[in-house]
Design a protein around this motif. Structure first.
Motif, PDB file in Angstrom:
ATOM      1  N   SER A   1     -12.788   3.429  16.576  1.00 22.62           N
ATOM      2  CA  SER A   1     -11.685   3.370  16.320  1.00 22.62           C
ATOM      3  C   SER A   1     -11.410   3.175  14.675  1.00 22.62           C
ATOM      4  O   SER A   1     -10.282   4.419  14.516  1.00 22.62           O
ATOM      5  CB  SER A   1     -10.816   1.906  17.274  1.00 22.62           C
ATOM      6  N   THR A   2     -11.779   2.381  14.063  1.00 22.51           N
ATOM      7  CA  THR A   2     -11.649   2.463  12.417  1.00 22.51           C
ATOM      8  C   THR A   2     -11.630   4.280  12.201  1.00 22.51           C
ATOM      9  O   THR A   2     -10.905   4.497  11.004  1.00 22.51           O
ATOM     10  CB  THR A   2     -12.286   1.860  11.940  1.00 22.51           C
ATOM     11  N   LEU A   3     -12.823   5.352  13.108  1.00 24.56           N
ATOM     12  CA  LEU A   3     -12.664   6.385  12.193  1.00 24.56           C
ATOM     13  C   LEU A   3     -12.151   7.113  13.041  1.00 24.56           C
ATOM     14  O   LEU A   3     -11.357   8.168  11.612  1.00 24.56           O
ATOM     15  CB  LEU A   3     -14.249   6.459  13.090  1.00 24.56           C
ATOM     16  N   LEU A   4     -11.263   7.698  13.521  1.00 24.98           N
ATOM     17  CA  LEU A   4     -10.543   7.656  14.230  1.00 24.98           C
ATOM     18  C   LEU A   4      -9.389   7.696  13.067  1.00 24.98           C
ATOM     19  O   LEU A   4      -8.180   8.440  13.059  1.00 24.98           O
ATOM     20  CB  LEU A   4      -9.718   7.330  16.422  1.00 24.98           C
ATOM     21  N   VAL A   5      -8.511   6.429  12.874  1.00 19.82           N
ATOM     22  CA  VAL A   5      -8.014   6.157  12.103  1.00 19.82           C
ATOM     23  C   VAL A   5      -7.840   6.483  10.596  1.00 19.82           C
ATOM     24  O   VAL A   5      -6.735   7.282   9.812  1.00 19.82           O
ATOM     25  CB  VAL A   5      -7.723   5.079  12.236  1.00 19.82           C
ATOM     26  N   TYR A   6      -9.013   6.677  10.162  1.00 22.14           N
ATOM     27  CA  TYR A   6      -9.436   7.213   8.679  1.00 22.14           C
ATOM     28  C   TYR A   6      -9.007   8.527   9.091  1.00 22.14           C
ATOM     29  O   TYR A   6      -8.657   8.760   7.999  1.00 22.14           O
ATOM     30  CB  TYR A   6     -11.114   6.535   8.742  1.00 22.14           C
TER      31      TYR A   6
ATOM     32  N   GLN B   1       3.966   9.516   2.424  1.00 20.73           N
ATOM     33  CA  GLN B   1       3.442  10.728   3.462  1.00 20.73           C
ATOM     34  C   GLN B   1       2.834   9.071   4.468  1.00 20.73           C
ATOM     35  O   GLN B   1       2.240   7.839   4.421  1.00 20.73           O
ATOM     36  CB  GLN B   1       2.301  10.640   2.766  1.00 20.73           C
ATOM     37  N   SER B   2       3.644   9.231   5.696  1.00 18.48           N
ATOM     38  CA  SER B   2       3.661   8.051   6.393  1.00 18.48           C
ATOM     39  C   SER B   2       2.171   7.674   6.636  1.00 18.48           C
ATOM     40  O   SER B   2       1.768   6.747   6.844  1.00 18.48           O
ATOM     41  CB  SER B   2       3.543   8.657   8.031  1.00 18.48           C
ATOM     42  N   GLU B   3       0.982   8.159   7.199  1.00 19.45           N
ATOM     43  CA  GLU B   3      -0.402   8.079   6.706  1.00 19.45           C
ATOM     44  C   GLU B   3      -1.041   7.206   5.933  1.00 19.45           C
ATOM     45  O   GLU B   3      -1.964   6.616   6.294  1.00 19.45           O
ATOM     46  CB  GLU B   3      -1.089   9.878   6.864  1.00 19.45           C
TER      47      GLU B   3
ATOM     48  N   THR C   1       0.586  -1.690  -0.236  1.00 22.03           N
ATOM     49  CA  THR C   1      -0.333  -0.150  -0.154  1.00 22.03           C
ATOM     50  C   THR C   1       0.744   1.136   0.066  1.00 22.03           C
ATOM     51  O   THR C   1       0.756   2.005  -0.817  1.00 22.03           O
ATOM     52  CB  THR C   1      -0.753  -0.371   0.999  1.00 22.03           C
ATOM     53  N   VAL C   2       2.011   1.638   0.591  1.00 21.26           N
ATOM     54  CA  VAL C   2       2.988   2.065   0.879  1.00 21.26           C
ATOM     55  C   VAL C   2       3.556   2.677  -0.435  1.00 21.26           C
ATOM     56  O   VAL C   2       3.650   3.217  -0.816  1.00 21.26           O
ATOM     57  CB  VAL C   2       3.652   2.485   2.252  1.00 21.26           C
ATOM     58  N   LYS C   3       3.970   1.689  -1.084  1.00 17.55           N
ATOM     59  CA  LYS C   3       4.701   1.919  -2.943  1.00 17.55           C
ATOM     60  C   LYS C   3       3.236   2.040  -3.386  1.00 17.55           C
ATOM     61  O   LYS C   3       4.164   2.698  -4.311  1.00 17.55           O
ATOM     62  CB  LYS C   3       5.059   0.437  -2.814  1.00 17.55           C
ATOM     63  N   LYS C   4       2.454   1.797  -3.233  1.00 17.55           N
ATOM     64  CA  LYS C   4       1.441   2.028  -4.191  1.00 17.55           C
ATOM     65  C   LYS C   4       1.042   3.646  -4.306  1.00 17.55           C
ATOM     66  O   LYS C   4       0.941   3.760  -5.254  1.00 17.55           O
ATOM     67  CB  LYS C   4      -0.317   1.326  -4.044  1.00 17.55           C
ATOM     68  N   TRP C   5       1.190   4.007  -3.024  1.00 17.15           N
ATOM     69  CA  TRP C   5       0.609   5.167  -2.597  1.00 17.15           C
ATOM     70  C   TRP C   5       2.053   6.485  -3.373  1.00 17.15           C
ATOM     71  O   TRP C   5       1.758   7.582  -3.226  1.00 17.15           O
ATOM     72  CB  TRP C   5       0.242   5.788  -1.058  1.00 17.15           C
TER      73      TRP C   5
ATOM     74  N   ILE D   1      -6.452  11.078   7.130  1.00 20.59           N
ATOM     75  CA  ILE D   1      -6.765  12.212   5.832  1.00 20.59           C
ATOM     76  C   ILE D   1      -6.296  13.612   6.031  1.00 20.59           C
ATOM     77  O   ILE D   1      -5.465  13.512   5.439  1.00 20.59           O
ATOM     78  CB  ILE D   1      -7.804  12.695   6.220  1.00 20.59           C
ATOM     79  N   PHE D   2      -6.046  13.564   8.180  1.00 20.17           N
ATOM     80  CA  PHE D   2      -5.526  14.937   8.180  1.00 20.17           C
ATOM     81  C   PHE D   2      -4.305  14.874   9.109  1.00 20.17           C
ATOM     82  O   PHE D   2      -3.671  15.610   9.544  1.00 20.17           O
ATOM     83  CB  PHE D   2      -6.301  15.213   9.620  1.00 20.17           C
ATOM     84  N   GLY D   3      -3.654  13.583   9.292  1.00 19.09           N
ATOM     85  CA  GLY D   3      -2.581  13.158  10.357  1.00 19.09           C
ATOM     86  C   GLY D   3      -1.863  14.161   9.679  1.00 19.09           C
ATOM     87  O   GLY D   3      -0.716  15.059  10.476  1.00 19.09           O
ATOM     88  N   LYS D   4      -1.301  14.405   8.310  1.00 21.96           N
ATOM     89  CA  LYS D   4      -0.015  14.849   7.823  1.00 21.96           C
ATOM     90  C   LYS D   4      -0.065  16.410   7.972  1.00 21.96           C
ATOM     91  O   LYS D   4       0.648  17.438   8.921  1.00 21.96           O
ATOM     92  CB  LYS D   4      -0.122  14.790   6.172  1.00 21.96           C
ATOM     93  N   GLY D   5      -0.965  17.029   7.953  1.00 25.17           N
ATOM     94  CA  GLY D   5      -1.489  17.979   8.548  1.00 25.17           C
ATOM     95  C   GLY D   5      -1.502  19.172  10.204  1.00 25.17           C
ATOM     96  O   GLY D   5      -1.060  19.953  10.337  1.00 25.17           O
ATOM     97  N   TRP D   6      -1.862  17.995  11.178  1.00 27.34           N
ATOM     98  CA  TRP D   6      -2.092  17.640  12.381  1.00 27.34           C
ATOM     99  C   TRP D   6      -0.332  17.396  12.622  1.00 27.34           C
ATOM    100  O   TRP D   6       0.313  18.236  13.243  1.00 27.34           O
ATOM    101  CB  TRP D   6      -2.492  17.103  13.247  1.00 27.34           C
ATOM    102  N   ARG D   7       0.797  17.338  12.225  1.00 28.43           N
ATOM    103  CA  ARG D   7       1.794  16.563  12.290  1.00 28.43           C
ATOM    104  C   ARG D   7       2.876  18.597  11.973  1.00 28.43           C
ATOM    105  O   ARG D   7       3.380  18.578  12.795  1.00 28.43           O
ATOM    106  CB  ARG D   7       2.383  15.548  11.379  1.00 28.43           C
TER     107      ARG D   7
END
Length: 502
Positions: A468-473, A356-358, A343-347, A477-483
């Motif tokens: 928990s899945t909703l929080l992971v989702y 992007q880590s997320e 999945t990482v390589k595909k993205w 989506i927003f993790g990069k901006g949070w970091r």
């Protein structure tokens, strides 16, 4: 800022290779080159960034670091860490098949013995506060050796426990030592594997930590059917002795920079204060916690729930049910980590070489939000309503085991990706929260099933997973901006502190 997968995203810094100088003074560039790069005076290592004025929570180290250990040696290290990671989790469940026998010997109830299992998991949750940061300070190897020796000693103490208080004390001390392997093992893999290889190695490592809890009750059931329950802990002692030998002779030091070098020249009180600061445990790991809650609340009551449902009479019969999730974990080992890396390589391709880590978290969403909750609902209500016979719970437990191995590698590896420079502390916080929830699940599952039934309890567990899945989702989506916001705030704080210090 997203970085090119094969680049640092900025002009490369001149850094010392590992082993060239122990003191900060030895690592400062010569005076001639200072004028050429005045913005950075300290280059202690490529993983320790606490002295830099540029804040970036997403730190990538130079690629050649991962070539220090040859691939065949990495395989050996991964195998040893997977075996060591197998020890504490298997000890958390081997006694489940022997709960009535242990309770009988100490003249107590099964609920009290299950409380010892909950305490075991609580101390598995507390231990990361110590072992993770200490491995950053003193290195991975000696922390593993110390833990292996103490795990062996306390396992022997449990096998010889003359009364219930001694049994409780040695159990929790064993948990406190054994958890070290889970924290340090994950950090070792982060030290030696590239980000695009990391989840595959993490999948193999986690196979030990997950297969242990699943096969533990089966092994315990065989032992307690033919021998004393104390033999379970003598077997555990033998495994601890083997781990000690393997770690001492075959595990190299993998950390790139030991923070104990930052303690040179400090007084004893100052050293103690620094170490206390580094052992701050509070991080976030709710998604992994929901999976572990689910796992232990599934495994803990099997003998009490399935034995009366299917008229089973011996520990070995109920122990056979634990094989289903165990085989699922084993099967998932071959595919879960590889799926996360794929999945990482595909993205990376979709983002024209940007990693992007997320993106790694995308690999677990369907499994954590759909498959595992669905399995829990089918399992709980089929038992509650007495539908489907033996094959149905066996099948859904197997599928759940497979799905969990598609979740854990991506969640654990994400922790390493976003804070490579403090990998042990981040993984430690993740495990701390995870096993506190496991303890909560272990302690509450039997009383809750007695009150509301296995169907509704499984429904609660499924709901926890979906939230928990909703929080992971949201993190995806927003993790990069949070970091980036955190990095900007830290940079602002550093900028305002500099004039005062000058």
């Amino acid at each position: 800022m997203s970085q090119k997968y094969d680049e640092q995203g900025r002009e490369p810094e001149k850094r010392l290779k590992p082993g060239m100088g122990k003191d900060v003074e030895d690592q400062i560039v010569p005076e001639k080159s200072v004028a050429e790069r005045p913005a950075l005076e300290y280059t202690q290592s490529h993983v320790s960034h606490h002295d830099m004025h540029t804040f970036n929570s997403h730190t990538e180290v130079q690629d050649e670091v991962y070539d220090k250990i040859p691939s065949h040696r990495k395989t050996i290290v991964t195998a040893i860490l997977a075996f060591c990671g197998f020890l504490a989790p298997i000890s958390s469940t081997t006694v489940l098949s022997a709960v009535p026998e242990v309770a009988s010997e100490y003249a107590t109830t099964g609920t009290i013995i299950n409380l010892s299992n909950a305490l075991y998991l609580i101390f598995m949750g507390l231990a990361p506060c110590l072992w993770g940061p200490l491995s950053q300070v003193y290195g991975r190897r000696w922390i593993c050796i110390t833990s292996a020796v103490l795990f062996l000693a306390f396992s022997i103490g449990t096998a010889l426990a003359p009364n219930l208080p001694a049994f409780f004390v040695f159990r929790v001390l064993t948990a406190f030592q054994g958890t070290s392997f889970l924290i340090v093992g994950a950090s070792c893999l982060g030290d030696i594997y590239r980000p695009t290889e990391r989840a595959t190695a993490m999948g193999w490592f986690l196979s030990g930590t997950l297969i242990g809890p699943a096969f533990g009750p089966f092994i315990g059931g065989i032992i307690v059917t033919f021998k004393s329950w104390r033999v379970i802990f003598w077997l555990q002692s033998g495994l601890g002795g083997l781990a000690t030998v393997l770690v001492f002779f075959l595990l190299p030091e993998t950390i790139h920079y030991k923070r104990c070098q930052d303690l040179d020249g400090l007084k004893r009180k100052e050293r103690a204060y620094k170490i206390w600061q580094w052992t701050n445990p509070w991080r976030v790991g709710l998604a992994s916690s929901s999976l572990v809650w689910n796992m232990y609340s599934l495994l803990t009551p099997i003998r009490y729930v399935l034995n009366p449902r299917f008229n089973l009479s011996s520990p070995i019969q109920s122990g056979l049910f634990y094989i289903a999730p165990g085989c699922g974990y084993l099967f998932g080992t071959f595919f879960g980590g590889r799926w996360a890396d794929h999945t990482v390589k595909k993205w990376i391709k979709k983002r024209d070489g940007q990693r992007q880590s997320e993106d790694r978290l995308r690999s677990c969403l369907v499994f954590m939000g759909v498959i595992i909750p669905g399995c829990m609902l089918v399992y709980g209500w089929s038992i509650e309503k007495e539908k489907g016979g033996i094959p149905l719970p066996v099948i859904v437990m197997f599928l759940q085991g497979v799905a969990q191995l598609f979740c854990f590698p991506s969640l654990n590896t994400y922790c390493l990706d976003v804070m490579q420079s403090r990998s042990a502390e981040v993984v430690a916080g993740n495990y701390m929260i995870r096993y506190l929830f496991a303890a909560l699940g272990t302690a509450t599952v039997l009383p809750a099933i007695d009150k509301i039934g296995v169907g509704w309890f499984s429904t609660i567990s499924a709901g926890f997973l979906i939230v928990s899945t909703l929080l992971v989702y949201a993190t995806t989506i927003f993790g990069k901006g949070w970091r980036e916001k955190v990095d900007q705030r830290k940079a602002g704080q550093s900028g305002s502190a500099e004039p005062a210090s000058s």
